[in-house]
Scaffold this active site. Structure first.
Site, PDB file in Angstrom:
ATOM      1  N   TYR A  16      -0.188   9.984 -18.093  1.00  0.00           N
ATOM      2  CA  TYR A  16      -0.383  11.401 -17.778  1.00  0.00           C
ATOM      3  C   TYR A  16      -0.032  12.307 -18.965  1.00  0.00           C
ATOM      4  CZ  TYR A  16      -1.260  11.295 -12.728  1.00  0.00           C
ATOM      5  OH  TYR A  16      -1.813  11.144 -11.493  1.00  0.00           O
ATOM      6  N   LYS A  67       2.121  -3.840 -14.195  1.00  0.00           N
ATOM      7  CA  LYS A  67       1.010  -4.721 -14.566  1.00  0.00           C
ATOM      8  C   LYS A  67       1.442  -5.483 -15.821  1.00  0.00           C
ATOM      9  CE  LYS A  67      -3.331  -6.093 -14.042  1.00  0.00           C
ATOM     10  NZ  LYS A  67      -3.769  -6.931 -12.902  1.00  0.00           N
ATOM     11  N   ASP A 119      -2.117  -4.547  -8.636  1.00  0.00           N
ATOM     12  CA  ASP A 119      -3.292  -4.919  -7.826  1.00  0.00           C
ATOM     13  C   ASP A 119      -2.851  -5.632  -6.556  1.00  0.00           C
ATOM     14  OD1 ASP A 119      -2.424  -6.985  -9.480  1.00  0.00           O
ATOM     15  OD2 ASP A 119      -4.428  -7.757  -9.900  1.00  0.00           O
ATOM     16  N   ASP A 160       0.746   7.394  -8.350  1.00  0.00           N
ATOM     17  CA  ASP A 160      -0.233   8.356  -7.852  1.00  0.00           C
ATOM     18  C   ASP A 160      -1.174   7.655  -6.872  1.00  0.00           C
ATOM     19  OD1 ASP A 160      -1.797  10.740  -7.699  1.00  0.00           O
ATOM     20  OD2 ASP A 160      -3.230   9.846  -9.094  1.00  0.00           O
ATOM     21  N   ASP A 187      -1.021   7.595  -2.402  1.00  0.00           N
ATOM     22  CA  ASP A 187      -2.153   8.012  -1.557  1.00  0.00           C
ATOM     23  C   ASP A 187      -2.509   6.903  -0.578  1.00  0.00           C
ATOM     24  OD1 ASP A 187      -2.524  10.507  -2.739  1.00  0.00           O
ATOM     25  OD2 ASP A 187      -4.701  10.267  -2.837  1.00  0.00           O
TER      26      ASP A 187
HETATM   27  C1  IPM Z   1      -0.482  14.188  -6.910  1.00  0.00           C
HETATM   28  C2  IPM Z   1      -1.792  14.735  -7.391  1.00  0.00           C
HETATM   29  C3  IPM Z   1      -1.624  15.182  -8.844  1.00  0.00           C
HETATM   30  C4  IPM Z   1      -1.242  13.976  -9.658  1.00  0.00           C
HETATM   31  C5  IPM Z   1      -2.849  15.892  -9.424  1.00  0.00           C
HETATM   32  C6  IPM Z   1      -3.300  17.064  -8.581  1.00  0.00           C
HETATM   33  C7  IPM Z   1      -2.595  16.348 -10.848  1.00  0.00           C
HETATM   34  O1  IPM Z   1      -2.796  13.787  -7.255  1.00  0.00           O
HETATM   35  O2  IPM Z   1       0.508  14.964  -6.870  1.00  0.00           O
HETATM   36  O3  IPM Z   1      -0.420  13.018  -6.556  1.00  0.00           O
HETATM   37  O4  IPM Z   1      -2.113  13.219 -10.091  1.00  0.00           O
HETATM   38  O5  IPM Z   1      -0.043  13.763  -9.865  1.00  0.00           O
HETATM   39 MG    MG Z   2      -2.186  12.038  -6.224  1.00  0.00          MG
END
Ligand code: IPM
Ligand code: MG
Length: 360
Positions: A142, A192, A224, A248, A252
């Site tokens: 990042y 990884k 993975d 990240d 999710d």
């Molecule tokens: C998160 C989001 C952010 C990230 C984006 C919006 C920059 O996906 O907080 O997980 O990738 O960290």
């Molecule tokens: Mg995210």
């Protein structure tokens, strides 16, 4: 107790959901005798529209002076065409970096009240899902340099750098081990290291750091495999410790399998200074301004703020209990709606939680 909270409503559904989070904090103040002073600042697309920058200096200043930061969401199609340096997401990345918020805590929990929404097969869901992703937030690909897009050998070429130094790894590993001590004392470090040098160092430093936490069980998993194990049997995880990009993605995944992305809060903490509390979902521009959004992740983020930033555990419990009571009473926003339940909008959902909090 008197505390100052910097509010960052941001874009899309941000202002609507934050308003409900604020209503709940005010109710907590009233019930428990605390004073929360709120100061609003601009971030993301809203800040771009007003100032040309996704993270104005004034916002960073207001955040620094606060005891905690309460953020809703940033971004939307309106700003998608902008150059990468001034996209709304830069506001979010910028505030994380400016305040040194290196530790991102993302709990994913399957509430019994919402078991029907879980995306997993019933026998897998029955084993339970109660984990927390401890994601490093200010390093990795990042922020790594060099980065860019340039022409190499006549071809447009994009590149980023995945990079961690040992201190960055050590401090997030400590957060994971400390977090595990408050839970089921299990950390799974995800990387990884079969391919990447930065992951090999990651694993090495995590093993070294673990020496101070012999009471916590440590395991290692390639990313993975971790992605696969999360859907195969998430009950095996307690604390998942991982870097910025893997975290990240995995956070999710962990959250959506609970079936309720709109339910999950997060906290981002630094070594000192104010922490930042936000729902993990995005700004949902498609339903913005329609009073349809689910404010519960934001409200639960307020609970995390009470617990982690202000050490107000009883107040945090009261908010979480009010949310669960609201769900038990059958109220649902569209994203978690099931047959036989009562569909409500964002404002009404917040109001139901406030009523239960004050009554509880
Ligand atoms: C998160 C989001 C952010 C990230 C984006 C919006 C920059 O996906 O907080 O997980 O990738 O960290
Ligand atoms: Mg995210």
């Amino acid at each position: 107790m008197k505390k100052t909270i910097c509010l960052l409503p941001g874009d899309g559904i941000g202002p609507e959901i934050l308003a409900q989070g604020v209503a709940v904090l005010k109710a907590v103040g009233q019930k428990f005798g605390h004073e929360f002073c709120m100061e609003e600042a601009l971030i993301g697309g809203a800040a771009i529209d007003a100032t040309g920058q996704p993270l104005p200096d004034a916002t960073v200043e207001t955040c620094r002076k606060a005891d905690a930061i309460f953020l809703a969401a940033v971004g939307g199609p309106k700003w998608d065409g902008l150059a990468p340096e001034i996209r709304p997401e830069k506001g979010l990345l910028g505030i994380r970096k400016a305040l040194g918020l290196f530790a991102n805590l993302r709990p994913a929990l399957l509430l019994p009240e919402l078991a029907g929404a879980c995306l997993l097969r019933a026998d897998v869901a029955a084993k339970g899902l109660d984990l927390i992703v401890v994601r490093e937030l200010t390093g990795d690909v990042y922020f790594g340099e060099p980065r860019g897009v340039e022409v190499r050998d006549g071809l447009r070429t994009g590149y980023n750098t995945m990079i961690y130094n040992e201190e960055e790894i050590r401090r997030i590993a400590r957060v994971a081990f400390e977090t595990a001590r408050q839970r089921n004392k299990k950390v799974c470090s995800v990387e990884k290291s079969n391919v990447l040098e930065s992951s090999r160092l990651w694993k090495e430093v995590v093993i070294e750091t673990h020496k101070d936490y012999a009471d916590v069980e440590l395991s290692h998993m390639y990313v993975d495999n971790a992605a696969m194990q999360l859907v195969r049997d998430p009950s095996q995880f307690d604390v998942i410790l991982t870097g910025n990009i893997f975290g990240d993605i995995l956070s999710d995944e962990a959250s959506v399998i609970t079936g309720s992305l709109g339910m999950l809060p997060s906290a981002s903490m630094g070594a000192s200074g104010p922490g930042l509390f936000e729902p993990i979902h995005g700004s949902a521009p498609d339903i913005a301004g329609q009073d349809k959004a689910n404010p519960l992740a934001t409200i639960l983020s307020a609970a995390m703020m009470l617990r982690l930033a202000f050490q107000l555990g009883a107040e945090a419990d009261a908010v979480e209990n009010a949310v669960r009571q609201t769900l038990r009473d059958g109220f649902r926003t569209g994203d978690i709606m099931e047959e036989g339940k009562t569909l409500v909008g964002c404002t009404a959902m917040g109001q139901k939680v406030v009523e239960r909090l004050l009554a509880g």
